[in-house]
Every structure is written in structure tokens, then in C-alpha cells.
Design an enzyme around this catalytic site. Sequence first.
Site, PDB file in Angstrom:
ATOM      1  N   GLY A   1       0.814  -1.203   0.000  1.00 13.76           N
ATOM      2  CA  GLY A   1       0.000   0.000   0.000  1.00 13.76           C
ATOM      3  C   GLY A   1       0.850   1.256   0.000  1.00 13.76           C
ATOM      4  O   GLY A   1       2.062   1.214   0.233  1.00 13.76           O
ATOM      5  N   CYS A   2       0.213   2.393  -0.238  1.00 13.49           N
ATOM      6  CA  CYS A   2       0.920   3.676  -0.264  1.00 13.49           C
ATOM      7  C   CYS A   2       1.546   3.987   1.098  1.00 13.49           C
ATOM      8  O   CYS A   2       0.891   3.852   2.129  1.00 13.49           O
ATOM      9  CB  CYS A   2      -0.041   4.804  -0.619  1.00 13.49           C
ATOM     10  N   SER A   3       2.790   4.374   1.077  1.00 15.04           N
ATOM     11  CA  SER A   3       3.535   4.797   2.271  1.00 15.04           C
ATOM     12  C   SER A   3       3.530   3.751   3.383  1.00 15.04           C
ATOM     13  O   SER A   3       3.694   4.087   4.556  1.00 15.04           O
ATOM     14  CB  SER A   3       2.988   6.123   2.799  1.00 15.04           C
TER      15      SER A   3
END
Length: 190
Positions: free
Chosen positions: A41-43
Amino acid sequence: MVLALRSHDLFIYFGHGSGAQYIPGHEIQKLENCAATFLMGCSSGSLSLNGSYAPQGAPICYLLAGSPVIVANLWEVTDKDIDRFGKAMLDCLLKERSTASTGCVQCTSVAEKFKSMKITGTKGNAKKKTSRKNMPEDFDDSICNNCCNHRPKIGSFMGQAREACILPFLIGASPVCYGVPTCISKKKDL
């Protein structure tokens, strides 16, 4: 998710962030053992620095729970490109397993299933043609790990997987590997 983290040798999360909305970091830290983890997932791999105190973030929680390796993203990523990266990582891992184990029919079968998996479409989420439920009924990870003398390292395939991204220097550069050089094996072998 807690059961999956405890009972499997590899845990893969594709979704928003690190999955903390489903299982918070303090719950992960309570685990006595934890699977090698892909957080796509993002970040999901970013850490927050707190001055002279220890950094905090999802990768730290997984490491404290006993996960030997975490592959996670430092910044925001696009879903299609990170799906390509994840598929390439799995392809490389399974290809290494099948070539290192001459005669292992089960490893070869799983590698062929992942090879046939396609990521297509121009809008929305990626479409996948196969899943774990489509694997051969007689596939048994424990037999494969016991009969084959192969132990691929997870982090060693990241460079090759980055090349699968359309934006290898932006999206492909986001995934990092926390932990130690790790092989996929059954929990009872660890």
C-alpha cells in the site's frame, strides 16, 4: 489477519496504507511470531521520526513481532504499477523455487499458475486471472519445502521486480526491504 500472520510463512497485503485500519500496530507487536510480509500500500514502509526517540511505523511493528523481512513502500504508488511489482516479485520467487528444485512438480505447477496471471485493464483495479483458490488441490506447501532444497531470498529479487514497473524510477523505487536476508520456509523450520 492475525491468524494469517501467525500461521503462514508469507503474508501479502495489497490495499490502502499498511493495513493498520484492519489490525493496528500495537496488536501486531503482541504476536510471538510473524510471517515475512509484503505491504504494497501507499507509504506502508514510511517511518515517522521522533527526534532522538526510536522511529515508528508499520515495518517496526512487524519486525518487533518477529517478522524476518518486510517489503513496503516509502511513498504513494499507483495501483497498476505496484501490482506489476508484486507480481514480478512473486514470479521471481516461484521461478527460483521451481528451477532450484528439479523434479518438484508442485513448485513447477505453482510457478506456471503465476506465470499465466495477467494484470490488464486501463481503469480501476487490476484484474487477476488466478488466485490461491485456483491452485492445484494436491498442492501442499509443507511437502514442497521439505522435499526441495531451495530457499530463495526475498530481497534479492527487488531489482528485477522494479524493472516490471512502467515508472521504475518513481513507483519501482518506492518498495524497500526491512529485515534480514530471508528465505521462505514453513514456520516449524524457523
